[in-house]
Design an enzyme around this catalytic site. Structure first.
Site, PDB file in Angstrom:
ATOM      1  N   GLY A 200       0.821  -1.199   0.000  1.00  0.00           N
ATOM      2  CA  GLY A 200       0.000   0.000   0.000  1.00  0.00           C
ATOM      3  C   GLY A 200       0.856   1.250   0.000  1.00  0.00           C
ATOM      4  N   PRO A 201       0.246   2.387  -0.283  1.00  0.00           N
ATOM      5  CA  PRO A 201       0.992   3.656  -0.298  1.00  0.00           C
ATOM      6  C   PRO A 201       1.564   3.975   1.079  1.00  0.00           C
ATOM      7  CG  PRO A 201      -1.186   3.893  -1.307  1.00  0.00           C
ATOM      8  CD  PRO A 201      -1.167   2.565  -0.632  1.00  0.00           C
ATOM      9  N   GLU A 423      -7.332  32.553 -11.689  1.00  0.00           N
ATOM     10  CA  GLU A 423      -7.995  31.583 -10.823  1.00  0.00           C
ATOM     11  C   GLU A 423      -9.501  31.529 -11.076  1.00  0.00           C
ATOM     12  OE1 GLU A 423      -6.347  29.497  -9.239  1.00  0.00           O
ATOM     13  OE2 GLU A 423      -4.384  30.464  -9.467  1.00  0.00           O
ATOM     14  N   ASP A 498      -0.135  24.290 -15.070  1.00  0.00           N
ATOM     15  CA  ASP A 498      -1.408  23.822 -15.636  1.00  0.00           C
ATOM     16  C   ASP A 498      -1.183  23.143 -16.983  1.00  0.00           C
ATOM     17  OD1 ASP A 498      -2.710  25.001 -13.468  1.00  0.00           O
ATOM     18  OD2 ASP A 498      -2.919  26.910 -14.511  1.00  0.00           O
TER      19      ASP A 498
END
Length: 599
Positions: A200-201, A423, A498
Site C-alpha cells: 500500500g501507499p 484563478e 497547468d
C-alpha cells in the site's frame, strides 16, 4: 552456559595498582637505597666547610637533616631540632653556599608525588585495553541481528486501535487465529501462510496492522527495517538474517516484521555485483530461512512495501510471501473513523464535525489525517485556546493539502489582477462542465510556489474516470491560460504547471487508457527498471512512426480542450470580470459565495 565472575578482574586490578605504588616509591628513593650517604658529626661538616671542600649549591636542609656533598662523598649530620641546625650556620655561610631549606614532608606525600606519573600511565593503558576489548566485541557482534523486540506491557496494539482497513483486518484475522489455536488448523492438514506481504501507499498503516496482529495473538513481535541488513562488508547481511531467524525460532510462536523490504528484496541480477552482490546474498538467505529444509516452526514473517513491482519473484511464490494484503487509501467512512481514533487525546469544541473534514480530504492516508489534527491543535495553541474548533481543522486541511500561506509575498497590482482573473477562469470553466468536481474555494493568497489556488473537491470518492471526465478536466486546467490570453492579450508564466498537467493527462489518455483513435492499445512500458529509475528506465516499445501518431493525438486532445474553453470564456466574460473584481477585494471566495453568482 558458563558464567564468568568479574571479581578476579577487580582483584587483579587492585593488586596491580598496589604493586605500581610500591615500585614507584622504590624508584623515588632509589638513590638513597642503592648509594646511602654516610653519617658524620656536625663538626666534620664544619671542618670540610672551613677547608673549602664543599662547593656552593651542594648543601640543603630538610627538616632535621643536613645533607652536603664534599669531594669524596655525600655526608649528612642529624640534630634534634631543625631550627637549631639552621642556627648553627651563619648568614654569610647561607649566602656563600646557596643553602636550600626544604620543608619536611611525610612518607605518604612523597609516595603520592612519586606515584602520580605511574598512576596516569596505568590509566592510559587500562583505557587502551578497554577500547580494544570494546572494538573486539563490536567486531564479534557485527553480524548479529538488529531486530527490536517490542514490550507488550508498555504499549499493546490490537485491531480496535486500527480504524478502517476492514478487508485487510479480515485477511489478517486468520493469522491471529493460527497463532492462538494452531491445533485447529493442523488437524485438518491446513498450512498457514508463512509470509504476509502488506502492500500500500506510504502512511496507510501497514506497520500498525502488523503490530495489531501481534497484539491480538499475544505473541512476541520483532521488527526490523530492510535497510538494516545490508552493510558495506560482505556476508554481514546474511549473518544478520540467520541470527534474526534463530532468535525468532527460540521465541516461537512469534511474528517477524520487515519494514520496507524492497530495500533488500529487489529482483536479483539487476545489480552491478552479479551473484556476489551483498544485497543478493542477504536476499538468498531470507529465501532459504522462509522456505528451507527446516519445517514446523511457528514463525510468521510479515513485510511491508509500497513497491511490490520491484520485488524478486522468488519472494512472492507460495511458501514464502504467499498472501498479499492490500492496504489502500481510506474512503470517506474510513477517514472519519481514523479521525475519531486520533481525536481521543485532543479536546474538541462542540461545533467540530469530523465528517466535514473527512469529506474535504479525498485521497488522504491515515498519516495525513493524523497530521491534520496535529496542525489543528497547533492553530488552536497559537491563539491560546483550550479546545480545537472547526475553523482550526479547516485551516489545517488547507495547509496540508495546499501548503502554508505566504502572506509575506507581496504582488504588484498588475500581478494580483492577473492572478485573480487566472484563478476565476479555472473556477468558472470547471463549474460550467458537468464532469468537473465542484469548486470548494478560490484564493489569491500565495501558497507554496503558486500565486493563487482554485480548490476542487469531489462530492464522493471516485474509482473510475471516463473520457468525458478527462476532457472536462483538460478544459478546467486550460481555463487560466485562456483567460489570460483573452483579457490581457498575452500569457504569463503562471499557467506553466497547468499546461504540464494537461499534457501529462492527454498523454495518459493516449498511451495508457486507449481513449484515442489509435485503438485499444498501450504504448511504453509502465514499470521502470529497478535500478535505473523512472527517467532512465523507460522502455520505448513502439516505432518512430507510432511516436509521431501519439504526439499528434495528444495535441488533438489539448487543442480540442482549448477550443471548448475559449468558447466558455468568451461567453462568460462579464461574469468572470465580476467574480475576479470581488476576489481582488476579498482574496478568498468560498463555495457558498461562488454559487451566489450563478443563482
Amino acid at each position: 552456559m558458563k558464567v564468568v565472575s568479574k571479581r578476579p578482574k577487580r582483584h587483579s586490578f587492585l593488586l596491580f595498582l598496589i604493586l605500581t605504588l610500591i615500585i614507584s616509591s622504590l624508584l623515588y628513593n632509589s638513590d638513597q637505597l642503592l648509594d646511602p650517604p654516610k653519617k658524620v658529626p656536625f663538626a666534620e661538616f664544619r671542618a670540610d666547610l672551613n677547608e673549602g671542600l664543599i662547593s656552593d649549591n651542594a648543601v640543603n636542609i630538610k627538616g632535621d637533616k643536613l645533607t652536603f656533598k664534599s669531594e669524596e662523598s655525600t655526608k649528612y649530620s642529624y640534630k634534634e631540632e631543625s631550627a637549631s641546625l639552621s642556627d648553627m650556620l651563619s648568614a654569610d655561610e647561607y649566602e656563600l653556599l646557596n643553602i636550600d631549606v626544604i620543608p619536611n614532608s611525610s612518607f605518604w606525600s612523597n609516595l603520592l608525588i612519586s606515584a602520580l606519573p605511574a598512576v596516569f600511565i596505568l590509566m592510559v593503558i587500562m583505557y587502551m585495553l578497554k577500547s580494544a576489548q570494546s572494538s573486539n566485541n563490536q567486531a564479534m557482534s557485527f553480524g548479529k541481528n538488529r531486530a527490536k523486540l517490542h514490550d507488550k506491557s508498555k504499549s499493546r496494539t490490537d485491531f480496535s486501535k486500527v480504524a478502517g482497513a476492514q478487508e485487510a483486518k479480515e485477511e489478517l484475522e486468520e493469522i491471529v487465529d493460527f497463532l492462538k489455536k494452531p491445533a485447529k488448523f493442523k488437524k485438518l492438514g491446513a498450512k498457514i501462510p508463512k509470509g504476509v506481504l502488506l502492500v500500500g501507499p506510504p502512511g496507510t498503516g501497514k506497520t500498525l496492522l502488523a503490530r495489531a496482529v501481534a497484539g491480538e495473538a499475544d505473541v512476541p513481535f520483532f521488527s526490523i527495517s530492510g535497510s538494516e541488513f545490508v552493510e558495506m562488508f560482505v556476508g554481514v547481511g546474511a549473518s544478520r538474517v540467520r541470527d534474526m531467524f534463530a532468535t525468532a525460532k527460540k521465541a516461537s510462536p512469534c511474528i517477524v516484521f520487515i519494514d520496507e523490504i524492497d530495500a533488500v528484496g529487489r529482483k536479483r541480477g539487476a545489480g552491478l555485483g552479479g551473484g556476489h552482490d551483498e544485497r543478493e546474498q542477504t536476499l538468498n538467505q531470507i529465501l532459504t530461512e522462509m522456505d528451507g529444509f527446516e519445517t514446523g516452526s511457528s514463525v510468521i514473517v510479515m513485510a511491508a512495501t509500497n513497491r511490490p513491482d520491484v520485488l524478486d519473484p522468488a519472494l512472492l511464490r507460495p511458501g514464502r510471501f504467499d498472501r498479499r494484503v492490500v492496504v489502500d487509501r481510506p474512503d470517506i467512512k474510513d477517514r472519519e473513523a481514523i479521525l475519531s481514533v486520533h481525536v481521543k487525546s485532543k479536546p474538541l469544541a462542540k461545533d467540530v464535525d469530523l465528517s466535514v473534514i473527512a469529506r474535504k480530504t479525498p485521497g488522504f492516508t491515515g498519516a495525513d489525517l493524523e497530521n491534520i489534527l496535529n496542525e489543528g491543535a497547533l492553530f488552536a495553541a497559537r491563539r491560546n485556546a483550550k479546545v480545537i474548533k472547526q475553523e482550526d481543522l479547516n485551516q489545517a486541511v488547507e495547509k496540508v493539502a495546499l501548503g502554508p500561506e505566504k502572506k509575506s509575498r507581496v504582488l504588484s497590482d498588475k500581478e494580483k489582477r492577473i492572478t485573480s482573473f487566472h484563478e476565476v477562469g479555472h473556477a468558472v470553466v470547471g463549474h460550467m462542465l458537468s464532469e468537473c468536481d465542484p469548486v470548494h474555494k478560490i484564493s489569491i493568497i500565495s501558497r507554496g510556489h503558486a500565486l493563487g489556488v482554485t480548490w476542487y473537491l469531489p462530492e464522493q470518492d471516485r474509482h473510475l474516470y471516463s473520457l468525458t471526465k478527462f476532457k472536462h478536466e483538460l478544459c478546467a486546467l486550460l481555463g487560466g491560460y485562456v483567460v489570460e490570453k483573452e483579457f490581457f492579450g498575452e500569457v504569463t508564466t503562471g499557467p506553466s504547471s497547468d499546461l504540464e498537467r494537461a499534457t501529462n493527462m492527454a498523454r495518459s489518455m493516449v498511451t495508457q487508457y486507449g481513449m484515442s483513435d489509435l485503438g485499444p492499445a498501450t504504448f511504453g512500458e509502465k514499470n521502470q527498471e529497478v535500478f535505473l529509475g523512472r527517467d532512465f528506465g523507460h522502455v520505448k516499445n513502439y516505432s518512430e512512426q507510432m511516436a509521431h501518431e501519439i504526439d499528434k493525438h495528444i495535441k488533438a486532445f489539448v487543442d480540442e480542450a482549448f477550443v471548448e474553453t475559449t468558447k466558455i470564456v468568451k461567453k462568460n466574460k462579464k461574469l468572470i470580470t465580476k467574480i475576479a473584481e470581488d476576489l481582488l477585494e476579498k482574496e478568498n471566495i468560498s463555495r457558498e459565495e461562488f454559487l451566489t453568482y450563478f443563482a
